[in-house]
Write a protein that holds these residues in place. Structure first.
Motif: not given
Length: 355
Positions: A103-131
């Motif tokens: 996803f652009g090797d960091g050049k687009f971070e000023g437009y769409f920021g950090e992609l948090m896909l891996f963080d979202m995938m790592a969330l536990e279903p019942d971990d409301q605080e982390a979500a």
């Protein structure tokens, strides 16, 4: 290391240079240009459901990781890939690194920021605080991106439209100098024009209403495409299991669909972020309508330039790719021989040098 790496002798092996199609004494600029072209050629968005292209994209990214770093390149020239691996033995492989390259090797971070896909995938279903913490992090990021966007269009809103359009063109070239850059720029342009048109609605609001209908249709289309790819991934995984999980061809097929899923999920998150940034600027009822409309016009002008520039470069690169493939077929599938320091030439976006 700083400065230009100057090879002092013949490298012990040339496999990584061959992957990028450059001479061993290529300059860093030539390596960047070659990587830009190859990444474009094998990018998942250009080659959906193609395990061979997926593997090639990873090879190109890995080669560039070594050859774009002066120390790694020097180590590779003197000791080969084994030497590079020995130096980095024990270092953990960060799965986010390929994601960043994709996803652009960091050049687009000023437009769409950090992609948090891996963080979202790592969330536990019942971990409301982390979500909730992740949601707060995303909201904070979007607010910061909105501030950046307001500053970005300030030339336009202050009346310096000619200077703004010139900057837009230069920024487009800069952003396209990255893997996936053309496709990402097209996405930015599409969203900006659509969101701005939604507000800058034209006569009787017809174009604004049309933009809202197009947005809904686009979202449905993206969802359908995601479901289709997910089904293909599941089917490929079942075929792999039927072979005991050892068939190389089916493994590559699963990896290709997996990479395609990541690309589509990433683009969905990017699009969502871009739209929320636009909404902050052009739906803020605390601002006078005149201010909101002026912001919308600035965002639309930016999107139009991005769309136009991406289309021009995409056409040029596609022609360049077809020519390279024709030349490779003429040489029996191998890259044509290169003269010393010839490197690869890349149309338009190569100046001031891709990457």
């Amino acid at each position: 290391s700083e400065g230009e790496y100057i090879p002092t002798g013949k490298p012990v092996e040339t496999a990584l240079y061959d992957v990028l199609g450059v001479a061993p004494d290529a300059t860093s600029s030539q390596i960047k240009k070659a990587y830009f072209l190859k990444a474009r050629l094998y990018h998942p968005d250009k080659n959906p459901d193609d395990p061979v292209a997926e593997e090639k994209f990873k090879e190109v990214s890995s080669a560039y990781q070594v050859l774009s770093d002066n120390h790694r390149r020097e180590t590779y020239d003197k000791r080969g890939q084994a030497g590079v691996q020995a130096e980095e033995a024990g270092a953990e492989v960060d799965p986010k690194e390929l994601f960043r390259h994709l996803f652009g090797d960091g050049k687009f971070e000023g437009y769409f920021g950090e992609l948090m896909l891996f963080d979202m995938m790592a969330l536990e279903p019942d971990d409301q605080e982390a979500a909730e913490l992740l949601q707060a992090k995303q909201a904070s990021m979007i607010s910061e991106l909105a501030v950046l966007m307001e500053a970005r269009i300030s030339l336009f809103t202050s009346g310096a439209k000619t200077e703004f359009l010139k900057w837009c063109e230069e920024e487009a070239v800069n952003l396209m100098e990255s893997p996936g850059g053309v496709e990402l720029l097209q996405l930015l342009g599409y969203v900006y024009v659509q969101e701005a048109t939604r507000v800058d609605s034209g006569f009787l609001g017809i174009s604004g209403a049309l933009a809202r209908v197009q947005r809904k249709g686009h979202q449905i289309s993206v969802g359908v495409s995601m479901v289709k790819t997910a089904i293909r991934l599941q089917e490929a995984h079942e075929r792999l299991e039927q072979t005991g999980g050892t068939d190389q061809r089916h493994m590559e097929e699963v990896m290709a669909y997996g990479l395609q899923i990541i690309w589509k999920l990433g683009k969905m998150q990017i699009e969502d972020t871009l739209r929320k940034v636009c909404e902050i600027l052009i739906d803020d009822r605390q601002q006078p309508k005149k201010v909101r409309l002026l912001r919308a016009k600035g965002i639309k002008a930016l999107g139009q330039v991005f769309t136009r520039e991406a289309a021009v470069v995409a056409k040029q690169i596609n022609a360049h790719i077809r020519e390279e493939m024709r030349r490779q077929r003429a040489y029996g599938g191998s890259p044509p021989p290169q003269s010393p320091r010839s490197g690869n030439t890349t149309p338009r976006a190569a100046s001031p040098g891709p990457m």
